[in-house]
Design a protein around this motif. Sequence first.
Motif, PDB file in Angstrom:
ATOM      1  N   UNK A 263       1.218   7.799  10.166  1.00  0.00           N
ATOM      2  CA  UNK A 263      -0.074   7.691   9.493  1.00  0.00           C
ATOM      3  C   UNK A 263       0.075   8.224   8.075  1.00  0.00           C
ATOM      4  N   UNK A 264      -0.244   7.365   7.109  1.00  0.00           N
ATOM      5  CA  UNK A 264      -0.164   7.753   5.703  1.00  0.00           C
ATOM      6  C   UNK A 264      -1.536   7.553   5.067  1.00  0.00           C
ATOM      7  N   UNK A 265      -1.799   8.196   3.943  1.00  0.00           N
ATOM      8  CA  UNK A 265      -3.094   8.032   3.292  1.00  0.00           C
ATOM      9  C   UNK A 265      -3.351   6.570   2.905  1.00  0.00           C
ATOM     10  N   UNK A 266      -4.615   6.194   2.931  1.00  0.00           N
ATOM     11  CA  UNK A 266      -5.013   4.816   2.663  1.00  0.00           C
ATOM     12  C   UNK A 266      -4.527   4.332   1.294  1.00  0.00           C
ATOM     13  N   UNK A 267      -4.528   5.189   0.306  1.00  0.00           N
ATOM     14  CA  UNK A 267      -4.163   4.775  -1.050  1.00  0.00           C
ATOM     15  C   UNK A 267      -2.769   5.257  -1.453  1.00  0.00           C
ATOM     16  N   UNK A 268      -1.933   5.524  -0.469  1.00  0.00           N
ATOM     17  CA  UNK A 268      -0.566   5.925  -0.739  1.00  0.00           C
ATOM     18  C   UNK A 268       0.187   4.715  -1.284  1.00  0.00           C
ATOM     19  N   UNK A 269       0.795   4.865  -2.443  1.00  0.00           N
ATOM     20  CA  UNK A 269       1.518   3.755  -3.063  1.00  0.00           C
ATOM     21  C   UNK A 269       2.682   4.311  -3.875  1.00  0.00           C
ATOM     22  N   UNK A 270       3.736   3.528  -4.003  1.00  0.00           N
ATOM     23  CA  UNK A 270       4.875   3.975  -4.803  1.00  0.00           C
ATOM     24  C   UNK A 270       4.489   4.126  -6.275  1.00  0.00           C
ATOM     25  N   UNK A 271       5.140   5.025  -6.971  1.00  0.00           N
ATOM     26  CA  UNK A 271       4.827   5.229  -8.396  1.00  0.00           C
ATOM     27  C   UNK A 271       4.943   3.948  -9.224  1.00  0.00           C
ATOM     28  N   UNK A 272       5.901   3.088  -8.890  1.00  0.00           N
ATOM     29  CA  UNK A 272       6.072   1.841  -9.641  1.00  0.00           C
ATOM     30  C   UNK A 272       4.806   0.981  -9.545  1.00  0.00           C
ATOM     31  N   UNK A 273       4.218   0.881  -8.375  1.00  0.00           N
ATOM     32  CA  UNK A 273       2.986   0.102  -8.213  1.00  0.00           C
ATOM     33  C   UNK A 273       1.858   0.729  -9.001  1.00  0.00           C
ATOM     34  N   UNK A 274       1.732   2.019  -8.934  1.00  0.00           N
ATOM     35  CA  UNK A 274       0.668   2.708  -9.677  1.00  0.00           C
ATOM     36  C   UNK A 274       0.797   2.472 -11.191  1.00  0.00           C
ATOM     37  N   UNK A 275       2.033   2.555 -11.690  1.00  0.00           N
ATOM     38  CA  UNK A 275       2.239   2.311 -13.133  1.00  0.00           C
ATOM     39  C   UNK A 275       1.942   0.867 -13.498  1.00  0.00           C
ATOM     40  N   UNK A 276       2.336  -0.060 -12.665  1.00  0.00           N
ATOM     41  CA  UNK A 276       2.120  -1.489 -12.919  1.00  0.00           C
ATOM     42  C   UNK A 276       0.634  -1.820 -13.009  1.00  0.00           C
ATOM     43  N   UNK A 277      -0.155  -1.242 -12.121  1.00  0.00           N
ATOM     44  CA  UNK A 277      -1.588  -1.518 -12.073  1.00  0.00           C
ATOM     45  C   UNK A 277      -2.285  -0.929 -13.299  1.00  0.00           C
ATOM     46  N   UNK A 278      -1.824   0.226 -13.758  1.00  0.00           N
ATOM     47  CA  UNK A 278      -2.466   0.873 -14.904  1.00  0.00           C
ATOM     48  C   UNK A 278      -2.056   0.131 -16.140  1.00  0.00           C
TER      49      UNK A 278
END
Length: 115
Positions: free
Chosen positions: A100-115
């Motif tokens: 079980x992981x947090x709902x908004x857990x995402x790799x840093x690469x995805x987070x940077x791409x979206x921003x």
Amino acid sequence: MVHLGLKPVIFVVNNRGYTIERFLHGPTASFNDIVNWYDRMHCPLYVKAEENCRKWTKLLDALSDEKAVSKSYKVTTKAELNRVLSRPDFGKEITLVEVVVPMFDAPPVLRRYIQ
């Protein structure tokens, strides 16, 4: 797998939905939610299931025959996962680990791409 005598280790990463879609199309869009698998032996579909009725760890019971030996675990922390992976009997039978992981857990690469 059971008939061939294989003993796979299955990991279900449970973040309750499609993380990438949440980042792309909105974090609260309901079509990104995945409902937990219900333990139908204990929770009829017409009753709103409580959290203890939603168990991926019961999946092996539903899919295996009476002869198959299986174990399942649910972990919510790294420490719990390490304890499970360190067990001397880990992987000696068909094994399912729900992580079980947090709902908004995402790799840093995805987070940077979206921003």
